[in-house]
Design an enzyme around this catalytic site. Structure first.
Site, mmCIF file in Angstrom:
data_model
loop_
_atom_site.group_PDB
_atom_site.id
_atom_site.type_symbol
_atom_site.label_atom_id
_atom_site.label_comp_id
_atom_site.label_asym_id
_atom_site.label_seq_id
_atom_site.Cartn_x
_atom_site.Cartn_y
_atom_site.Cartn_z
ATOM 1 N N ARG A 153 0.837 -1.220 0.000
ATOM 2 C CA ARG A 153 0.000 0.000 0.000
ATOM 3 C C ARG A 153 0.867 1.264 0.000
ATOM 4 O O ARG A 153 0.544 2.262 0.658
ATOM 5 C CB ARG A 153 -0.929 0.035 1.225
ATOM 6 C CG ARG A 153 -1.888 -1.107 1.333
ATOM 7 C CD ARG A 153 -2.952 -1.077 0.263
ATOM 8 N NE ARG A 153 -4.020 -1.993 0.574
ATOM 9 C CZ ARG A 153 -4.005 -3.287 0.294
ATOM 10 N NH1 ARG A 153 -2.959 -3.822 -0.342
ATOM 11 N NH2 ARG A 153 -5.028 -4.059 0.625
ATOM 12 N N SER A 228 -10.568 -1.661 3.759
ATOM 13 C CA SER A 228 -9.725 -1.839 4.954
ATOM 14 C C SER A 228 -9.380 -0.470 5.521
ATOM 15 O O SER A 228 -8.856 0.371 4.794
ATOM 16 C CB SER A 228 -8.407 -2.522 4.597
ATOM 17 O OG SER A 228 -8.632 -3.810 4.119
ATOM 18 N N GLU A 326 -4.827 2.846 6.885
ATOM 19 C CA GLU A 326 -4.520 2.816 5.447
ATOM 20 C C GLU A 326 -5.233 4.008 4.783
ATOM 21 O O GLU A 326 -4.766 4.558 3.797
ATOM 22 C CB GLU A 326 -5.048 1.483 4.884
ATOM 23 C CG GLU A 326 -4.953 1.348 3.400
ATOM 24 C CD GLU A 326 -5.554 0.035 2.882
ATOM 25 O OE1 GLU A 326 -5.177 -1.038 3.378
ATOM 26 O OE2 GLU A 326 -6.384 0.110 1.970
HETATM 27 N N1 EPU Z 1 -10.421 -12.379 10.874
HETATM 28 C C1 EPU Z 1 -10.712 -12.381 12.217
HETATM 29 N N2 EPU Z 1 -11.986 -12.035 12.620
HETATM 30 C C2 EPU Z 1 -12.953 -11.721 11.724
HETATM 31 C C3 EPU Z 1 -12.651 -11.737 10.345
HETATM 32 C C4 EPU Z 1 -11.364 -12.056 9.935
HETATM 33 O O1 EPU Z 1 -9.879 -12.685 13.060
HETATM 34 O O2 EPU Z 1 -14.066 -11.429 12.165
HETATM 35 C C5 EPU Z 1 -9.058 -12.731 10.465
HETATM 36 C C6 EPU Z 1 -9.010 -14.166 9.997
HETATM 37 O O3 EPU Z 1 -7.942 -14.793 10.647
HETATM 38 C C7 EPU Z 1 -8.747 -14.017 8.502
HETATM 39 C C8 EPU Z 1 -7.887 -12.783 8.517
HETATM 40 O O4 EPU Z 1 -8.607 -11.940 9.414
HETATM 41 O O5 EPU Z 1 -8.149 -15.155 7.999
HETATM 42 C C9 EPU Z 1 -7.597 -12.116 7.239
HETATM 43 O O6 EPU Z 1 -8.775 -11.636 6.602
HETATM 44 P P1 EPU Z 1 -8.759 -11.398 5.007
HETATM 45 O O7 EPU Z 1 -8.432 -12.641 4.305
HETATM 46 O O8 EPU Z 1 -10.028 -10.696 4.621
HETATM 47 O O9 EPU Z 1 -7.507 -10.442 4.727
HETATM 48 P P2 EPU Z 1 -6.965 -9.125 5.425
HETATM 49 O O10 EPU Z 1 -5.507 -9.287 5.565
HETATM 50 O O11 EPU Z 1 -7.728 -8.794 6.641
HETATM 51 C C10 EPU Z 1 -6.357 -7.875 3.208
HETATM 52 C C11 EPU Z 1 -6.535 -6.533 2.547
HETATM 53 C C12 EPU Z 1 -7.926 -6.424 1.935
HETATM 54 C C13 EPU Z 1 -8.108 -7.554 0.935
HETATM 55 C C14 EPU Z 1 -7.898 -8.899 1.680
HETATM 56 C C15 EPU Z 1 -7.966 -10.120 0.775
HETATM 57 C C16 EPU Z 1 -5.154 -5.007 3.850
HETATM 58 C C17 EPU Z 1 -5.130 -3.889 4.821
HETATM 59 N N3 EPU Z 1 -6.359 -5.478 3.536
HETATM 60 O O12 EPU Z 1 -7.254 -7.975 4.309
HETATM 61 O O13 EPU Z 1 -7.953 -5.198 1.218
HETATM 62 O O14 EPU Z 1 -9.384 -7.514 0.335
HETATM 63 O O15 EPU Z 1 -6.585 -8.913 2.281
HETATM 64 O O16 EPU Z 1 -6.813 -10.220 0.038
HETATM 65 O O17 EPU Z 1 -4.090 -5.416 3.380
HETATM 66 C C18 EPU Z 1 -8.652 -2.908 1.161
HETATM 67 O O18 EPU Z 1 -7.462 -2.587 1.080
HETATM 68 O O19 EPU Z 1 -9.572 -2.022 1.169
HETATM 69 C C19 EPU Z 1 -9.018 -4.315 1.315
HETATM 70 C C20 EPU Z 1 -10.263 -4.702 1.527
#
Ligand code: EPU
Length: 330
Positions: A153, A228, A326
């Site tokens: 990012r 995010s 972010e």
């Molecule tokens: N999780 C929890 N509790 C919850 C929901 C999720 O603990 O209620 C944990 C789980 O362990 C899950 C983990 O969060 O496995 C990761 O969640 P996710 O796969 O959605 O990925 P993220 O790292 O939270 C990032 C990007 C998102 C992108 C997703 C999918 C960032 C800041 N965010 O989220 O980007 O869609 O990966 O690749 O890097 C955005 O930038 O606007 C965005 C949505």
């Protein structure tokens, strides 16, 4: 003009089409200190009034080349093109490269500045070069992918000596006609990688990504948010180990290319008990607590900022980790 849907006014709003328009605006001094916005999907206007000038590119032209000898196709897209529309257009033509970025709100200019990413892919993986306008000299030139110094990012555009010095006016994206599925993200790997007979097409990948997004993220047409809100914090391996031993708990994370550990901010927020937090009209999105939403539709910028502080404090107290947003605060 922003996906959060929070009320905000600005001093002056200028929409332009071309680098020639920018040159003229430069000559009148109108670009000085102006805030350039894209799809407004990563912006938080913290108060209802921003006195400065807001700039927006209205140009949505794009051009797809014919495949070169290596089966590569170049997509030259103006800054105002909607990223997801380009993802769809490429998937429809069986072109590989943008499919994992499907469903990300926003425009090409913002994607190039922010290095948007999701589901195992980032904008930097496909961008060949970007065209920029220098608001100080009035010149137009290109920057190669390397010169953009992309990171998580992050890009050179976020580290200018004067913010907003360079405006991205277009990006050239390198696409592939031969299959190139990126299956690093576990649910995608499970869906396609573990079933060798199921050969994904770019459209199948796009559909799968959109399904995954819909399952976790708010529908931008119904609920305002900026995706995010926080970045996933990155710690050294030693700090991660120390944290696990002090807290006597496994802290999930992924090893990055530099050997550091990228933690899941969603997990930290969830474990710190923030899922029930809200302030005024702003609240935490239940299926992806990394997202702050304008739950009532009439939240104010200050509600979001207060909720942000509540979450940062709770995660700091529970884990000693400092979350950083972010979303850009104006
Ligand atoms: N999780 C929890 N509790 C919850 C929901 C999720 O603990 O209620 C944990 C789980 O362990 C899950 C983990 O969060 O496995 C990761 O969640 P996710 O796969 O959605 O990925 P993220 O790292 O939270 C990032 C990007 C998102 C992108 C997703 C999918 C960032 C800041 N965010 O989220 O980007 O869609 O990966 O690749 O890097 C955005 O930038 O606007 C965005 C949505």
């Amino acid at each position: 003009m922003t996906t959060f849907g929070l009320p905000a006014e600005c001093g002056r709003f200028i929409q332009y089409e071309s680098s020639e328009d920018l040159r003229q605006l430069h000559q009148t001094g109108a670009l000085k200190g102006a805030l350039h916005i894209g799809g407004g999907s990563n912006l938080l206007f913290t108060t209802g009034r921003y006195d400065g000038t807001v700039l927006h590119c209205a140009n949505r032209q794009y051009n797809l080349s014919t495949p070169d000898g290596n089966g590569k196709v170049r997509l030259e897209a103006s800054a105002g093109c909607i990223l997801d529309e380009l993802c769809r257009i490429c998937a429809e033509r069986n072109l590989w490269g943008l499919e994992n970025l499907s469903g990300i709100p926003g425009e090409i200019g913002g994607a190039a500045v922010q290095n948007v990413g999701a589901y195992g892919a980032e904008f930097k993986d496909v961008v060949e070069h970007v065209t920029v306008f220098d608001t100080e000299t009035g010149e137009t030139f290109t920057l190669s992918n390397e010169e953009c110094r992309y990171g998580y990012r992050d890009s050179i555009f976020k580290h200018m000596e004067s913010p907003g010095k360079l405006i991205v006016t277009a990006a050239t994206i390198l696409l592939d006609t031969s299959p190139h599925p990126r299956l690093d993200y576990a649910p995608l790997k499970k869906l396609f990688g573990d079933t060798p007979l199921l050969r994904p097409t770019p459209m199948m990948m796009r559909d799968a990504v959109i399904l995954l997004r819909n399952g976790k993220l708010p529908d931008p047409r119904k609920t305002g948010s900026a995706g995010s809100f926080f970045k996933n914090p990155v710690l050294s391996k030693q700090r991660h180990e120390l944290m696990e031993s002090v807290l006597n708990k496994e802290i999930p994370g992924h090893v990055t290319s530099t050997g550091d550990i990228k933690l899941s901010a969603a997990w930290l927020i969830d474990q710190a008990g923030c899922k029930s937090f809200s302030c005024g009209g702003a609240s935490v999105w239940q299926t992806q607590p990394l997202v702050i939403v304008n739950a009532t539709g009439d939240a104010a910028g200050k509600d979001v900022v207060t909720l942000e502080c509540m979450i940062i404090d709770a995660v700091r107290q529970a884990f000693g980790v400092e979350l950083s947003p972010e979303v850009i605060h104006v």
